[in-house]
Design a protein around this motif. Sequence first.
Motif, PDB file in Angstrom:
ATOM      1  N   GLY A   1      36.571 -27.177  -9.188  1.00 59.72           N
ATOM      2  CA  GLY A   1      37.458 -26.457  -8.275  1.00 59.72           C
ATOM      3  C   GLY A   1      37.096 -24.998  -8.079  1.00 59.72           C
ATOM      4  O   GLY A   1      37.669 -24.323  -7.211  1.00 59.72           O
TER       5      GLY A   1
ATOM      6  N   ALA B   1      34.319 -23.450  -6.885  1.00 59.81           N
ATOM      7  CA  ALA B   1      33.703 -23.110  -5.595  1.00 59.81           C
ATOM      8  C   ALA B   1      34.761 -23.123  -4.492  1.00 59.81           C
ATOM      9  O   ALA B   1      34.798 -22.221  -3.629  1.00 59.81           O
ATOM     10  N   GLU B   2      35.658 -24.109  -4.548  1.00 55.85           N
ATOM     11  CA  GLU B   2      36.707 -24.214  -3.530  1.00 55.85           C
ATOM     12  C   GLU B   2      37.663 -23.013  -3.634  1.00 55.85           C
ATOM     13  O   GLU B   2      38.085 -22.457  -2.619  1.00 55.85           O
ATOM     14  N   ALA B   3      37.989 -22.618  -4.852  1.00 54.71           N
ATOM     15  CA  ALA B   3      38.902 -21.474  -5.029  1.00 54.71           C
ATOM     16  C   ALA B   3      38.293 -20.210  -4.418  1.00 54.71           C
ATOM     17  O   ALA B   3      38.984 -19.429  -3.754  1.00 54.71           O
TER      18      ALA B   3
ATOM     19  N   ALA C   1      36.017 -20.058  -1.998  1.00 54.23           N
ATOM     20  CA  ALA C   1      35.956 -20.184  -0.537  1.00 54.23           C
ATOM     21  C   ALA C   1      37.340 -19.931   0.071  1.00 54.23           C
ATOM     22  O   ALA C   1      37.470 -19.203   1.062  1.00 54.23           O
ATOM     23  N   ARG C   2      38.384 -20.487  -0.551  1.00 56.65           N
ATOM     24  CA  ARG C   2      39.753 -20.295  -0.036  1.00 56.65           C
ATOM     25  C   ARG C   2      40.156 -18.817  -0.047  1.00 56.65           C
ATOM     26  O   ARG C   2      40.930 -18.367   0.779  1.00 56.65           O
TER      27      ARG C   2
END
Length: 308
Positions: free
Chosen positions: A266, A268-270, A272-273
């Motif tokens: 999670g 990388a997603e955090a 990007a968000r």
Amino acid sequence: MTRPAAPLRLCPLPGNGPLAARLAAALATDAAPAAVAPVTVRRFPDGESYVRLDADVRGADVALVCTLDRPDDKLLPLLFLADAAADLGARSVGLVAPYLAYLRQDRRFLPGEDVTSRVVARLLSGAVGWLATVDPHLHRVRDLGALYAIPHRVLHAGPLIAAWIGAHVDAPLLVGPDEESAQWVAAVSAACGGAPWLVMRKARRGDRDVAVTLPDALPPDRARTPVLVDDIVSTGHTLAEAARLLVAAGYPPPLVVGVHAVFAPGAAEALARAGVARVVTVDTIPHPTNGITVDALLADAVRALRGA
Ligand code: R5P
């Protein structure tokens, strides 16, 4: 008296083969050959670890190559291989661990906890004769020698990070997401010709729950590109919170430069968000974000430490 040249055998644990091959290529000399010595690491059906050195290491200087992210699966095989190498007649056995784990639990934060940094340091110091690592997370314990009772080299990626920023970012504003990062950010700023920098404050409330605050006085030039610099990207929440604050304060989307790409699920997603434009890491842990290499630093360290 100079010791006679011994062959160097680089033994990669699983996942470390490419680094071992690059180090062998960098370290081979006419007087003392260097080569990768393959190892087998697998699990018995009952869950115990099996290791085998698949090369003759008698009289050789052995360098076990094992970066220590996700360390619990790696530490026992590492201890077994160190024992096997010594028992099979290696002249010396050392460890190249570009990322050194178990440094963050460097004190008892809550009653009953173990200070795991001490235990792992004792285990590794008892198993190998020397250690080379990159930017270990030294916070409350400032000197790796206070934990590791063996010859060691602590390598610093700061100058390489500064060179990367100098080549890729026109007008950087260097940002450390917490007080601990001041040491890296200040060093990178100095190596970047004095780029402006600031450090945020962080309070950790849980593994994935951090509160980050901006300093009261911010550099007025909002056109600069914020470059967040930190040693470890684990859950990514520290850097994500920091990035969110910078975007809200009117800066362009930040870049992240991290040393150790641990990247828990999670992360990388955090990032990007939170509006992070790009993540670049040092190759102490193989990861798609790697863009800065410490190969040359590690090769120099092995050259200096082998035989210790
Ligand atoms: C702090 O102790 C470290 O320097 C890093 O800021 C921290 O490890 C990052 O952790 P996470 O990515 O889980 O917020």
